[in-house]
Structure formats: C-alpha cells, structure tokens
Design a protein around this motif. Structure first.
Motif, PDB file in Angstrom:
ATOM      1  N   CYS A 159      -5.451  11.494   0.550  1.00 53.84           N
ATOM      2  CA  CYS A 159      -6.010  12.723   1.111  1.00 53.84           C
ATOM      3  C   CYS A 159      -6.939  12.339   2.257  1.00 53.84           C
ATOM      4  O   CYS A 159      -7.862  11.541   2.077  1.00 53.84           O
ATOM      5  CB  CYS A 159      -6.779  13.507   0.055  1.00 53.84           C
ATOM      6  N   ALA A 160      -6.706  12.903   3.437  1.00 56.62           N
ATOM      7  CA  ALA A 160      -7.517  12.594   4.600  1.00 56.62           C
ATOM      8  C   ALA A 160      -8.911  13.206   4.502  1.00 56.62           C
ATOM      9  O   ALA A 160      -9.810  12.808   5.235  1.00 56.62           O
ATOM     10  CB  ALA A 160      -6.825  13.088   5.871  1.00 56.62           C
ATOM     11  N   THR A 161      -9.115  14.137   3.558  1.00 57.45           N
ATOM     12  CA  THR A 161     -10.425  14.750   3.394  1.00 57.45           C
ATOM     13  C   THR A 161     -11.287  13.979   2.397  1.00 57.45           C
ATOM     14  O   THR A 161     -12.395  13.573   2.711  1.00 57.45           O
ATOM     15  CB  THR A 161     -10.283  16.218   2.933  1.00 57.45           C
ATOM     16  N   CYS A 162     -10.767  13.758   1.183  1.00 61.78           N
ATOM     17  CA  CYS A 162     -11.582  13.124   0.135  1.00 61.78           C
ATOM     18  C   CYS A 162     -11.233  11.669  -0.137  1.00 61.78           C
ATOM     19  O   CYS A 162     -11.950  10.975  -0.837  1.00 61.78           O
ATOM     20  CB  CYS A 162     -11.525  13.928  -1.170  1.00 61.78           C
ATOM     21  N   GLY A 163     -10.115  11.191   0.402  1.00 60.22           N
ATOM     22  CA  GLY A 163      -9.733   9.794   0.246  1.00 60.22           C
ATOM     23  C   GLY A 163      -8.944   9.454  -1.002  1.00 60.22           C
ATOM     24  O   GLY A 163      -8.619   8.291  -1.228  1.00 60.22           O
ATOM     25  N   SER A 164      -8.612  10.428  -1.837  1.00 63.11           N
ATOM     26  CA  SER A 164      -7.869  10.156  -3.069  1.00 63.11           C
ATOM     27  C   SER A 164      -6.544   9.455  -2.775  1.00 63.11           C
ATOM     28  O   SER A 164      -5.777   9.892  -1.920  1.00 63.11           O
ATOM     29  CB  SER A 164      -7.557  11.457  -3.819  1.00 63.11           C
ATOM     30  N   SER A 165      -6.269   8.364  -3.501  1.00 60.09           N
ATOM     31  CA  SER A 165      -4.991   7.666  -3.411  1.00 60.09           C
ATOM     32  C   SER A 165      -3.940   8.500  -4.133  1.00 60.09           C
ATOM     33  O   SER A 165      -4.119   8.839  -5.301  1.00 60.09           O
ATOM     34  CB  SER A 165      -5.094   6.288  -4.071  1.00 60.09           C
ATOM     35  N   LEU A 166      -2.840   8.811  -3.461  1.00 54.95           N
ATOM     36  CA  LEU A 166      -1.845   9.714  -4.033  1.00 54.95           C
ATOM     37  C   LEU A 166      -0.436   9.136  -4.107  1.00 54.95           C
ATOM     38  O   LEU A 166       0.244   9.300  -5.119  1.00 54.95           O
ATOM     39  CB  LEU A 166      -1.790  11.017  -3.223  1.00 54.95           C
ATOM     40  N   PHE A 167       0.036   8.485  -3.039  1.00 52.15           N
ATOM     41  CA  PHE A 167       1.443   8.128  -2.937  1.00 52.15           C
ATOM     42  C   PHE A 167       1.647   6.675  -2.514  1.00 52.15           C
ATOM     43  O   PHE A 167       0.845   6.109  -1.773  1.00 52.15           O
ATOM     44  CB  PHE A 167       2.149   9.025  -1.909  1.00 52.15           C
ATOM     45  N   TRP A 168       2.751   6.122  -2.963  1.00 52.72           N
ATOM     46  CA  TRP A 168       3.260   4.828  -2.513  1.00 52.72           C
ATOM     47  C   TRP A 168       4.695   5.109  -2.124  1.00 52.72           C
ATOM     48  O   TRP A 168       5.526   5.422  -2.969  1.00 52.72           O
ATOM     49  CB  TRP A 168       3.171   3.805  -3.650  1.00 52.72           C
ATOM     50  N   ASP A 169       4.971   5.054  -0.824  1.00 48.90           N
ATOM     51  CA  ASP A 169       6.250   5.523  -0.300  1.00 48.90           C
ATOM     52  C   ASP A 169       7.061   4.398   0.339  1.00 48.90           C
ATOM     53  O   ASP A 169       6.746   3.956   1.444  1.00 48.90           O
ATOM     54  CB  ASP A 169       5.991   6.620   0.732  1.00 48.90           C
ATOM     55  N   PRO A 170       8.117   3.933  -0.354  1.00 53.80           N
ATOM     56  CA  PRO A 170       9.031   2.979   0.276  1.00 53.80           C
ATOM     57  C   PRO A 170       9.932   3.771   1.224  1.00 53.80           C
ATOM     58  O   PRO A 170      10.895   4.404   0.802  1.00 53.80           O
ATOM     59  CB  PRO A 170       9.799   2.391  -0.908  1.00 53.80           C
ATOM     60  N   VAL A 171       9.606   3.756   2.498  1.00 55.08           N
ATOM     61  CA  VAL A 171      10.166   4.703   3.465  1.00 55.08           C
ATOM     62  C   VAL A 171      11.683   4.698   3.584  1.00 55.08           C
ATOM     63  O   VAL A 171      12.264   5.691   4.012  1.00 55.08           O
ATOM     64  CB  VAL A 171       9.514   4.524   4.861  1.00 55.08           C
ATOM     65  N   PHE A 172      12.338   3.614   3.201  1.00 56.02           N
ATOM     66  CA  PHE A 172      13.793   3.558   3.326  1.00 56.02           C
ATOM     67  C   PHE A 172      14.500   3.840   2.002  1.00 56.02           C
ATOM     68  O   PHE A 172      15.683   3.551   1.858  1.00 56.02           O
ATOM     69  CB  PHE A 172      14.231   2.199   3.888  1.00 56.02           C
ATOM     70  N   ARG A 173      13.796   4.396   1.052  1.00 51.09           N
ATOM     71  CA  ARG A 173      14.361   4.716  -0.264  1.00 51.09           C
ATOM     72  C   ARG A 173      14.332   6.224  -0.471  1.00 51.09           C
ATOM     73  O   ARG A 173      13.644   6.951   0.243  1.00 51.09           O
ATOM     74  CB  ARG A 173      13.549   4.048  -1.377  1.00 51.09           C
ATOM     75  N   ASP A 174      15.027   6.706  -1.501  1.00 51.04           N
ATOM     76  CA  ASP A 174      15.065   8.147  -1.771  1.00 51.04           C
ATOM     77  C   ASP A 174      14.093   8.561  -2.868  1.00 51.04           C
ATOM     78  O   ASP A 174      14.169   9.659  -3.393  1.00 51.04           O
ATOM     79  CB  ASP A 174      16.485   8.595  -2.107  1.00 51.04           C
ATOM     80  N   TRP A 175      13.158   7.679  -3.220  1.00 51.28           N
ATOM     81  CA  TRP A 175      12.154   7.986  -4.241  1.00 51.28           C
ATOM     82  C   TRP A 175      10.766   7.674  -3.699  1.00 51.28           C
ATOM     83  O   TRP A 175      10.614   6.984  -2.697  1.00 51.28           O
ATOM     84  CB  TRP A 175      12.420   7.209  -5.531  1.00 51.28           C
ATOM     85  N   ILE A 176       9.747   8.220  -4.376  1.00 49.08           N
ATOM     86  CA  ILE A 176       8.352   7.993  -4.015  1.00 49.08           C
ATOM     87  C   ILE A 176       7.562   7.796  -5.303  1.00 49.08           C
ATOM     88  O   ILE A 176       7.893   8.394  -6.329  1.00 49.08           O
ATOM     89  CB  ILE A 176       7.800   9.171  -3.179  1.00 49.08           C
ATOM     90  N   ALA A 177       6.556   6.944  -5.243  1.00 52.89           N
ATOM     91  CA  ALA A 177       5.677   6.734  -6.396  1.00 52.89           C
ATOM     92  C   ALA A 177       4.454   7.627  -6.232  1.00 52.89           C
ATOM     93  O   ALA A 177       3.854   7.682  -5.160  1.00 52.89           O
ATOM     94  CB  ALA A 177       5.255   5.269  -6.486  1.00 52.89           C
ATOM     95  N   ILE A 178       4.108   8.327  -7.310  1.00 47.55           N
ATOM     96  CA  ILE A 178       2.944   9.220  -7.291  1.00 47.55           C
ATOM     97  C   ILE A 178       1.927   8.702  -8.299  1.00 47.55           C
ATOM     98  O   ILE A 178       2.267   8.378  -9.441  1.00 47.55           O
ATOM     99  CB  ILE A 178       3.346  10.664  -7.626  1.00 47.55           C
TER     100      ILE A 178
END
Length: 129
Positions: free
Chosen positions: A73-92
C-alpha cells in the motif's frame, strides 16, 4: 454460493477479494521476503484471474528482480503481494486477509536464509530453497 475471501491493507486504501479457496500458504524465509515484510512472508498462491483489487491505484510496486515485483500500500506501507510477473498466479500476504481464512500454513521455504533470531519448530515441512 461460491467461496470468497477478502482482505486489505492497514489503512483500508487497498482492498481485495479472492474468488475461490485459499491453498495452504507457505512461509518464505529468504532475505528479500524478510526485509520486505519485517519477518518471514506467509502467503497463499492464487490465480490472478481470481483476484479483484479495489484501490489498485494505491498499490505501489517494487521490482525486486527481473521476474518478481512486490506490492504494498503506497499510503500505509502494508506488504500485500508477491507477483511473479510472467506467471498466471500471485501470492497474497496471509496477514492481509480478513478472518477467517479457512486455511493453515503448509510449509516453510528458503529456510537456509532464515533469520538468526527465531526457530522454526512447528513440525511443518522445511525446504532449504
């Protein structure tokens, strides 16, 4: 009714919904995840198509390698996602979900890099890489 899970950042500027179940999360102990999250990063991998983000314009992205970007989050800084950009899944990040999640930690990864200030003693599988 289909299963859905909601969550968001600390300040509420970013909210997300995941349509479908949450697979057993892993706890990543690599140096990059520890620095990004402040401890190890526990996350669940879900199809990108199953995720809807409200306040997406408030998500900041840090390109931590050629293949991965990390969302916060650009406002509070909370870590939210890990995104392997060339894959069809995302880690939350599990800590960003509203309870109950209906899942439990499944394994530890990159344990060779774990911090020296804690032990992993929950009996779950551990993988050095």
């Amino acid at each position: 009714m289909s299963e859905t899970h909601t969550g968001g950042c600390l300040c509420g500027a970013v909210r997300f919904t995941v349509a479908g179940p949450l697979p057993g999360p892993d706890a990543c102990h690599c140096t990059a995840c520890r620095k990004h999250s402040g401890h190890y990063f526990a996350s669940t991998d879900v199809p990108k198509a199953a995720v809807a983000i409200e306040g997406e314009d408030r998500v900041g992205w840090f390109q931590s390698s050629e293949k991965v970007r990390r969302g916060f989050c650009a406002t509070c800084g909370s870590s939210l996602f890990w995104d392997p950009v060339f894959r069809d899944w995302i880690a939350i990040a599990m800590g960003a979900f509203d309870a109950p999640t209906g899942t439990r930690l499944a394994k530890h990864i990159f344990t060779a890099d774990q911090g020296d200030y804690y032990d992993i003693a929950d009996g779950l599988p551990q993988h050095e890489r």
